[in-house]
Motif scaffolding. Structure first.
Motif, PDB file in Angstrom:
ATOM      1  N   UNK A 173       0.848  -1.198   0.000  1.00  0.00           N
ATOM      2  CA  UNK A 173       0.000   0.000   0.000  1.00  0.00           C
ATOM      3  C   UNK A 173       0.885   1.250   0.000  1.00  0.00           C
ATOM      4  N   UNK A 174       0.540   2.219  -0.836  1.00  0.00           N
ATOM      5  CA  UNK A 174       1.374   3.414  -0.933  1.00  0.00           C
ATOM      6  C   UNK A 174       1.154   4.352   0.245  1.00  0.00           C
ATOM      7  N   UNK A 175      -0.068   4.328   0.790  1.00  0.00           N
ATOM      8  CA  UNK A 175      -0.382   5.183   1.939  1.00  0.00           C
ATOM      9  C   UNK A 175      -1.317   4.442   2.879  1.00  0.00           C
ATOM     10  N   UNK A 176      -1.296   4.849   4.109  1.00  0.00           N
ATOM     11  CA  UNK A 176      -2.192   4.223   5.073  1.00  0.00           C
ATOM     12  C   UNK A 176      -3.227   5.195   5.586  1.00  0.00           C
ATOM     13  N   UNK A 186      -4.652  -1.241   1.572  1.00  0.00           N
ATOM     14  CA  UNK A 186      -4.269  -2.551   2.125  1.00  0.00           C
ATOM     15  C   UNK A 186      -5.017  -3.695   1.459  1.00  0.00           C
ATOM     16  N   UNK A 187      -6.311  -3.511   1.272  1.00  0.00           N
ATOM     17  CA  UNK A 187      -7.148  -4.558   0.675  1.00  0.00           C
ATOM     18  C   UNK A 187      -6.802  -4.725  -0.803  1.00  0.00           C
ATOM     19  N   UNK A 240       1.845 -12.849  -6.183  1.00  0.00           N
ATOM     20  CA  UNK A 240       2.977 -12.100  -5.654  1.00  0.00           C
ATOM     21  C   UNK A 240       2.896 -12.019  -4.146  1.00  0.00           C
ATOM     22  N   UNK A 241       3.847 -11.321  -3.552  1.00  0.00           N
ATOM     23  CA  UNK A 241       3.836 -11.124  -2.107  1.00  0.00           C
ATOM     24  C   UNK A 241       3.126  -9.816  -1.784  1.00  0.00           C
ATOM     25  N   UNK A 242       2.765  -9.671  -0.525  1.00  0.00           N
ATOM     26  CA  UNK A 242       2.026  -8.491  -0.105  1.00  0.00           C
ATOM     27  C   UNK A 242       2.506  -8.041   1.265  1.00  0.00           C
ATOM     28  N   UNK A 243       2.616  -6.725   1.434  1.00  0.00           N
ATOM     29  CA  UNK A 243       2.932  -6.172   2.756  1.00  0.00           C
ATOM     30  C   UNK A 243       1.774  -5.303   3.189  1.00  0.00           C
ATOM     31  N   UNK A 244       1.484  -5.291   4.481  1.00  0.00           N
ATOM     32  CA  UNK A 244       0.422  -4.403   4.937  1.00  0.00           C
ATOM     33  C   UNK A 244       1.012  -3.145   5.561  1.00  0.00           C
ATOM     34  N   UNK A 245       0.195  -2.113   5.588  1.00  0.00           N
ATOM     35  CA  UNK A 245       0.581  -0.869   6.256  1.00  0.00           C
ATOM     36  C   UNK A 245      -0.595  -0.483   7.131  1.00  0.00           C
TER      37      UNK A 245
END
Ligand code: F6P
Length: 258
Positions: free
Chosen positions: A90-93, A104-105, A116-121
């Motif tokens: 996610x570019x911004x939270x 995030x979603x 692919x992989x995913x990171x949450x913020x």
């Protein structure tokens, strides 16, 4: 006749790209304001663009939220991860969107669909600047933000200023300020006027429009006649490597005025 229409569209795409001084523009048929299905076409066009733009090997793709981005996510598929390692982030939270269309979603859905992989913020929504600033030092948040900084591709949406302020349930003061400063559009939590100048920012962590300059591939996805002003104003300040994916509804409205 089909051929004529197609050439007409290519012509319009070129006109817009030249007017905005951006790398490329894609116009899909229809108007999302009239037919929700047109969002699917925006999604498909984005997928095709990514396959063209993303290099083989490692890719970090930073994404924003919104209904358009959510639709883009739904149209991703595993052909994108052929010869590519993808990390979505996610570019911004915390921009006050409902959960299913938050960055995030969108990022999680893209990772799932494209392989692919995913990171949450995860950052709290309704806190003061003093409260969230120290969060930048949290290791997990820092890790995600480092990835955002290293992103080689950014996908984002553009919205009408008042519509976005209301959708996010922003305060009366903020709404009044946005009106007073004549904001026409919003992207990255930044509200800007007809000249493309930022007049109000939601103080949140993550990417801002000024960070786009060093990102190799920048794709803006927004359609609908009602977004014409917002798109036009934002594209005036967009970096040269930008690709704009829009629809006839927005494109015709913008072209009328130039
Ligand atoms: O809130 C995230 C966001 O990307 C905004 O920056 C943008 O204005 C909006 O969503 C676009 O939303 P939609 O695609 O639903 O019009």
């Amino acid at each position: 006749q089909m051929m004529g229409q197609l050439l007409g569209m290519r012509e319009k795409e070129n006109q817009l790209a030249i007017y905005f001084q951006i790398e490329h523009c894609i116009i899909v048929s229809g108007d999302v304001d009239e037919q929700a299905k047109v969002q699917e076409e925006l999604g498909r066009a984005t997928m095709d663009s990514l396959k063209f733009l993303l290099p083989e090997g490692d890719n970090i793709i930073a994404v924003m939220g919104g209904t358009t981005m959510a639709e883009v996510a739904n149209h991703m598929n595993e052909s994108l991860s052929y010869h590519r390692e993808l990390i979505f982030v996610p570019a911004r939270g915390g921009l006050g969107e409902s959960v299913n269309i938050q960055a995030n979603a969108v990022s999680a859905q893209m990772a799932k669909k494209a392989g692919g992989a995913n990171r949450v913020l995860y950052v709290p929504e309704q806190v003061s600047e003093e409260t969230y600033k120290p969060l930048l030092q949290e290791p997990e948040i820092k890790k995600t933000l480092d990835l955002v900084e290293r992103a080689n591709c950014v996908l984002y949406g553009i919205g009408d200023a008042m519509h976005m302020a209301e959708r996010r349930g922003m305060s009366q003061e903020a709404l009044a300020l946005i009106k007073e400063k004549a904001a026409v559009g919003e992207a990255f939590g930044e509200f800007y006027n007809q000249a493309g100048e930022v007049v109000y920012k939601i103080p949140r962590i993550g990417m801002q429009s000024k960070d786009l300059s060093h990102v190799s591939s920048v794709i803006a996805i927004a359609g609908g006649r009602s977004k014409a002003n917002a798109i036009e104003a934002y594209m005036k300040k967009a970096p040269a490597q930008t690709w704009l994916i829009t629809d006839e509804g927005a494109a015709n409205q913008i072209l009328k005025g130039i």
